[in-house]
Write a protein that holds these residues in place. Sequence first.
Motif, short mmCIF file in Angstrom:
data_model
loop_
_atom_site.label_atom_id
_atom_site.label_comp_id
_atom_site.label_asym_id
_atom_site.label_seq_id
_atom_site.Cartn_x
_atom_site.Cartn_y
_atom_site.Cartn_z
N THR A 111 0.84 -1.19 0.00
CA THR A 111 0.00 0.00 0.00
C THR A 111 0.88 1.24 0.00
O THR A 111 2.02 1.21 0.43
CB THR A 111 -0.96 0.06 1.20
OG1 THR A 111 -0.19 0.15 2.42
CG2 THR A 111 -1.88 -1.14 1.25
N LYS A 112 0.30 2.34 -0.49
CA LYS A 112 1.00 3.61 -0.53
C LYS A 112 0.09 4.67 0.07
O LYS A 112 -1.10 4.72 -0.25
CB LYS A 112 1.36 3.97 -1.98
CG LYS A 112 2.21 5.20 -2.11
CD LYS A 112 2.62 5.40 -3.57
CE LYS A 112 3.46 6.63 -3.76
NZ LYS A 112 3.82 6.82 -5.18
N TRP A 113 0.66 5.50 0.92
CA TRP A 113 -0.07 6.56 1.62
C TRP A 113 0.63 7.87 1.32
O TRP A 113 1.84 7.99 1.54
CB TRP A 113 -0.06 6.29 3.12
CG TRP A 113 -0.66 4.96 3.49
CD1 TRP A 113 -0.13 3.73 3.26
CD2 TRP A 113 -1.89 4.75 4.16
NE1 TRP A 113 -0.97 2.76 3.76
CE2 TRP A 113 -2.06 3.37 4.32
CE3 TRP A 113 -2.87 5.61 4.67
CZ2 TRP A 113 -3.15 2.81 4.94
CZ3 TRP A 113 -3.97 5.05 5.30
CH2 TRP A 113 -4.11 3.68 5.42
N SER A 114 -0.08 8.86 0.82
CA SER A 114 0.57 10.10 0.40
C SER A 114 -0.02 11.34 1.06
O SER A 114 -1.16 11.34 1.52
CB SER A 114 0.49 10.24 -1.12
OG SER A 114 -0.86 10.28 -1.54
N TYR A 115 0.81 12.37 1.10
CA TYR A 115 0.39 13.69 1.59
C TYR A 115 0.77 14.71 0.54
O TYR A 115 1.94 14.87 0.20
CB TYR A 115 1.07 14.03 2.92
CG TYR A 115 0.67 15.40 3.43
CD1 TYR A 115 -0.57 15.59 4.02
CD2 TYR A 115 1.51 16.48 3.28
CE1 TYR A 115 -0.96 16.85 4.47
CE2 TYR A 115 1.14 17.74 3.74
CZ TYR A 115 -0.10 17.92 4.32
OH TYR A 115 -0.48 19.16 4.75
N ASP A 116 -0.23 15.40 0.00
CA ASP A 116 -0.04 16.41 -1.03
C ASP A 116 0.05 17.77 -0.35
O ASP A 116 -0.90 18.22 0.28
CB ASP A 116 -1.19 16.37 -2.02
CG ASP A 116 -1.00 17.29 -3.21
OD1 ASP A 116 -0.12 18.17 -3.17
OD2 ASP A 116 -1.73 17.10 -4.19
N PHE A 117 1.20 18.43 -0.49
CA PHE A 117 1.39 19.74 0.13
C PHE A 117 0.60 20.84 -0.57
O PHE A 117 0.53 21.97 -0.09
CB PHE A 117 2.88 20.11 0.15
CG PHE A 117 3.66 19.33 1.17
CD1 PHE A 117 3.76 19.77 2.47
CD2 PHE A 117 4.26 18.14 0.82
CE1 PHE A 117 4.46 19.05 3.42
CE2 PHE A 117 4.97 17.40 1.76
CZ PHE A 117 5.07 17.86 3.06
N GLY A 118 -0.01 20.52 -1.72
CA GLY A 118 -0.88 21.47 -2.39
C GLY A 118 -0.20 22.48 -3.27
O GLY A 118 -0.83 23.43 -3.72
N HIS A 119 1.07 22.31 -3.54
CA HIS A 119 1.74 23.22 -4.47
C HIS A 119 2.80 22.48 -5.28
O HIS A 119 3.57 21.68 -4.78
CB HIS A 119 2.35 24.42 -3.75
CG HIS A 119 3.19 24.10 -2.55
ND1 HIS A 119 4.18 23.15 -2.55
CD2 HIS A 119 3.19 24.59 -1.31
CE1 HIS A 119 4.76 23.09 -1.36
NE2 HIS A 119 4.17 23.95 -0.59
N ASP A 120 2.79 22.71 -6.55
CA ASP A 120 3.81 22.19 -7.48
C ASP A 120 4.00 20.68 -7.42
O ASP A 120 5.11 20.19 -7.61
CB ASP A 120 5.16 22.88 -7.24
CG ASP A 120 5.09 24.39 -7.44
OD1 ASP A 120 4.31 24.82 -8.31
OD2 ASP A 120 5.79 25.11 -6.71
N GLY A 121 2.95 19.93 -7.14
CA GLY A 121 3.06 18.48 -7.12
C GLY A 121 3.99 17.93 -6.06
O GLY A 121 4.54 16.85 -6.23
#
Length: 135
Positions: free
Chosen positions: A32-42
């Motif tokens: 499994t993969k768990w991600s956190y998107d900082f919301g800028h520039d990918g």
Amino acid sequence: MKEILKNNWWLLCFISLSCAVSKNSNKELANTKWSYDFGHDGVISYFKFEDKKNYIFFEAETGVSTFGTYIFNKDTIYIHQKYGDCDHEFPENPQHKAGEKKYLMLIRNKNQLGFMKLWDNNNKNWIENYFFTKE
């Protein structure tokens, strides 16, 4: 003496959990993969649980990956970070060396993974909404 007890406590926890946790627990996180998107520039950081034992954490802001093992029990993940991919580039004990660390993470609401220290148990919510989402 405190440091010896502290290190032995973690070792005891890992040994106890290794014996007590069913193999199916770690199997739930495997692949499994768990991600956190900082919301800028990918800019996306992620935890990838590669199999029933090993994980990779990629920190997007620094571009550094760390590697280690884990034990999953109910909603708690015991992380044993072993090294960072750049550790060999630094002399012993610099501030930039990831090194070996141990910490706890929690899974909440079935698809939120976060550091235990960022969970507000009184409000049943993440502090600053910083958590990883299952992909």
